[in-house]
Design an enzyme around this catalytic site. Sequence first.
Site, short mmCIF file in Angstrom:
data_model
loop_
_atom_site.label_atom_id
_atom_site.label_comp_id
_atom_site.label_asym_id
_atom_site.label_seq_id
_atom_site.Cartn_x
_atom_site.Cartn_y
_atom_site.Cartn_z
N PRO A 11 29.52 24.96 82.81
CA PRO A 11 30.38 25.34 81.70
C PRO A 11 31.06 26.69 81.87
CG PRO A 11 28.07 25.50 81.08
CD PRO A 11 28.12 24.79 82.41
N ASN A 12 32.29 26.72 81.43
CA ASN A 12 33.13 27.92 81.36
C ASN A 12 33.64 28.40 82.71
OD1 ASN A 12 32.95 28.28 78.45
ND2 ASN A 12 30.79 28.76 78.83
N ARG A 19 38.60 34.80 82.27
CA ARG A 19 37.44 35.06 81.41
C ARG A 19 36.65 36.25 81.95
NH1 ARG A 19 32.00 31.88 83.04
NH2 ARG A 19 30.70 32.55 81.32
N TYR A 24 33.59 38.59 86.36
CA TYR A 24 33.77 37.44 87.24
C TYR A 24 34.96 37.54 88.19
CZ TYR A 24 30.30 35.42 84.11
OH TYR A 24 29.16 35.18 83.39
N ASN A 75 26.47 25.96 90.83
CA ASN A 75 26.59 27.05 89.86
C ASN A 75 26.58 26.38 88.49
OD1 ASN A 75 27.09 29.15 88.18
ND2 ASN A 75 28.88 29.94 89.30
N ALA A 78 25.68 28.81 82.38
CA ALA A 78 24.59 29.10 81.44
C ALA A 78 23.50 28.04 81.44
CB ALA A 78 25.16 29.28 80.04
N HIS A 81 20.07 28.68 82.89
CA HIS A 81 19.06 29.40 82.12
C HIS A 81 18.38 28.53 81.07
CE1 HIS A 81 21.15 32.66 84.01
NE2 HIS A 81 22.24 32.45 83.30
N GLU A 99 21.38 27.36 94.75
CA GLU A 99 21.89 27.84 93.46
C GLU A 99 22.76 29.06 93.72
OE1 GLU A 99 18.82 29.15 90.77
OE2 GLU A 99 20.27 29.58 89.17
N HIS A 101 25.42 32.06 91.85
CA HIS A 101 26.07 32.69 90.70
C HIS A 101 27.02 33.76 91.23
CE1 HIS A 101 23.50 30.75 87.73
NE2 HIS A 101 22.51 30.95 88.57
N ARG A 108 22.03 41.90 84.45
CA ARG A 108 22.76 41.65 83.21
C ARG A 108 21.76 41.51 82.06
NH1 ARG A 108 27.05 37.07 84.01
NH2 ARG A 108 27.66 37.91 81.97
#
Length: 148
Positions: A11-12, A19, A24, A75, A78, A81, A99, A101, A108
Amino acid sequence: MPQPIYVLNGPNLNLLGARETEIYGRQSLADIETAVAARAKSHGLETVFRQTNQEGILVNWVQEARDNASALILNAGAYAHTSIALLDACRAFGKPVIEVHLSNIFRREHFRRRTYISEGALGVIVGFGPQSYLLAIDALAAMGKDLK
Ligand code: DQA
């Protein structure tokens, strides 16, 4: 040639480049897709690159990858998590999962330090921006004949 590497985005990530650019960066997901395909090609590998905002679709794609992919770069955004369903799908995949990111999730917010996916992953690459994806391709290429 082994089966393609599935590169799945959650997502996103469709909003990359627009964004939270201070976190990012300015590259779009399409830019990353192009760079990933080129890096894979330089190793004689192919990629299938997709993005969805929906958890169940990601699970479906990981299941699809069981028959159609040699490895998975994920990736999950969210969902990394939060999603035990995605962890289970990664475990059922049975082939290498990396994985990735873009951001360094360990510097963060505290809630980003926990990722379920990492428990089902061969390795985790975080914090290198779009390079995180390219490093994952390099890592899989280095596994060479272990990719089926
Ligand atoms: C991200 C990190 C996640 O914590 C976040 O929810 C994202 C992007 C990254 O690539 O840095 O959506 O996966």
